[in-house]
Design an enzyme around this catalytic site. Structure first.
Site, PDB file in Angstrom:
ATOM      1  N   GLY A   1       2.275   0.191  -3.793  1.00 25.07           N
ATOM      2  CA  GLY A   1       1.068  -0.554  -3.438  1.00 25.07           C
ATOM      3  C   GLY A   1       0.284  -1.121  -4.611  1.00 25.07           C
TER       4      GLY A   1
ATOM      5  N   ARG B   1       2.793  -7.603   1.485  1.00 21.51           N
ATOM      6  CA  ARG B   1       2.462  -7.254   0.100  1.00 21.51           C
ATOM      7  C   ARG B   1       2.232  -8.497  -0.751  1.00 21.51           C
ATOM      8  NH1 ARG B   1       3.257  -1.734  -0.749  1.00 21.51           N
ATOM      9  NH2 ARG B   1       5.053  -0.797   0.280  1.00 21.51           N
TER      10      ARG B   1
ATOM     11  N   LYS C   1     -12.446   2.834   0.287  1.00 23.15           N
ATOM     12  CA  LYS C   1     -13.013   2.805   1.645  1.00 23.15           C
ATOM     13  C   LYS C   1     -14.272   3.652   1.691  1.00 23.15           C
ATOM     14  CE  LYS C   1      -8.948   1.716   4.361  1.00 23.15           C
ATOM     15  NZ  LYS C   1      -7.974   2.127   5.374  1.00 23.15           N
TER      16      LYS C   1
ATOM     17  N   ASP D   1      -3.746   1.273  -5.391  1.00 24.31           N
ATOM     18  CA  ASP D   1      -4.283   0.139  -4.643  1.00 24.31           C
ATOM     19  C   ASP D   1      -5.572   0.487  -3.924  1.00 24.31           C
ATOM     20  OD1 ASP D   1      -2.986   1.879  -2.924  1.00 24.31           O
ATOM     21  OD2 ASP D   1      -1.693   0.375  -1.998  1.00 24.31           O
TER      22      ASP D   1
ATOM     23  N   ASP E   1       0.635  -3.037   2.132  1.00 26.06           N
ATOM     24  CA  ASP E   1       1.565  -3.448   3.199  1.00 26.06           C
ATOM     25  C   ASP E   1       1.230  -2.824   4.539  1.00 26.06           C
ATOM     26  OD1 ASP E   1       2.355  -0.744   2.398  1.00 26.06           O
ATOM     27  OD2 ASP E   1       4.068  -1.059   3.721  1.00 26.06           O
TER      28      ASP E   1
ATOM     29  N   ASP F   1      -8.403   6.027   0.082  1.00 25.65           N
ATOM     30  CA  ASP F   1      -8.705   6.154   1.508  1.00 25.65           C
ATOM     31  C   ASP F   1      -9.129   7.602   1.766  1.00 25.65           C
ATOM     32  OD1 ASP F   1      -8.701   6.157   4.282  1.00 25.65           O
ATOM     33  OD2 ASP F   1      -6.977   4.864   4.478  1.00 25.65           O
TER      34      ASP F   1
ATOM     35  N   PHE G   1      -7.984  -1.055   8.370  1.00 21.07           N
ATOM     36  CA  PHE G   1      -6.695  -1.173   7.702  1.00 21.07           C
ATOM     37  C   PHE G   1      -6.551  -2.573   7.103  1.00 21.07           C
ATOM     38  CE2 PHE G   1      -2.187  -1.252   6.956  1.00 21.07           C
ATOM     39  CZ  PHE G   1      -1.922   0.059   6.590  1.00 21.07           C
ATOM     40  N   VAL G   2      -6.241  -2.628   5.820  1.00 17.63           N
ATOM     41  CA  VAL G   2      -6.139  -3.916   5.131  1.00 17.63           C
ATOM     42  C   VAL G   2      -4.750  -4.080   4.518  1.00 17.63           C
ATOM     43  CG1 VAL G   2      -8.598  -4.118   4.623  1.00 17.63           C
ATOM     44  CG2 VAL G   2      -7.131  -2.890   3.024  1.00 17.63           C
TER      45      VAL G   2
END
Ligand code: XMP
Length: 179
Positions: free
Chosen positions: A49, A170, A136, A104, A164, A107, A157-158
């Site tokens: 990621g 991606r 987040k 990336d 991805d 969370d 969710f991004v």
């Protein structure tokens, strides 16, 4: 033409566009450069990621540095499985080095907490800091926090810019919401 199965979620609105990412990375690169000047810096990118973020960030840190990568997996679709699996057994050579872990997104915090724990128990880095593109806004399961964060976002969710959904999206140049 590539066609998605109907159950594949659709791309939603653009949350952060290319220009905003580039300009935030300029500031983040300068901030990180100031912290690590004169130090033995090793950047460890968490694959897959962080690949795009790390590549763009590194080129904004004009210091002598080493780059290593680590591969972990914890997600299935949109859901974290809660189990962080290391896809390689050997750790980068980080003894005595100042480590910047680059991921990336922060969370739940489980992934970076597991990596940091492994680095501390199996090696002797001089320091470990964490840089994420996205953070987040939510209650985390771990007390871990990012030392450098690009953008704070809501708990949705991004995808894009390295992130991805089941290996798709991606290569989007921006961050978008998945509906
Ligand atoms: P945790 O929950 O351990 O998550 O902090 C870290 C890893 O989970 C993936 N992740 C996401 N991937 N969109 C994604 O494409 C998301 O909104 C998202 N949230 C978590 C990601 O790989 C991250 O490194």
């Amino acid at each position: 033409m590539d066609s998605f199965p109907t159950k594949t979620p659709k791309l939603g609105r653009v949350l952060i566009d290319e220009a905003a990412i580039a300009s935030r990375l300029d500031a983040l690169g300068a901030e990180i450069t100031a912290v690590y000047r004169g130090k033995p810096l090793t950047v460890v990118a968490v694959l897959n990621g962080s690949l795009v973020f790390a590549a763009d960030l590194l080129r904004r840190i004009p210091l002598p540095l080493r780059l290593d990568c680590i591969s972990v997996t914890s997600y299935h679709g949109r859901e974290s499985t809660g189990v962080v699996t290391f896809l390689q057994t050997a750790l980068p050579d980080i003894d005595g080095r100042d480590v910047l872990l680059v991921d990336d997104i922060l969370d739940t915090g489980r992934t970076l907490a597991a990596i940091r724990r492994k680095f501390i128990t199996e090696a002797s880095p001089a320091s470990i800091r964490i840089a994420v593109l996205l953070r987040k806004r939510k209650q985390r399961e771990s007390s871990l926090e990012a030392d450098f964060a690009g953008f704070d976002i809501g708990d949705e969710f991004v995808v894009g810019y390295g992130l991805d959904y089941e290996e798709r999206y991606r290569n989007l140049p921006c961050i978008s919401v998945l509906e």
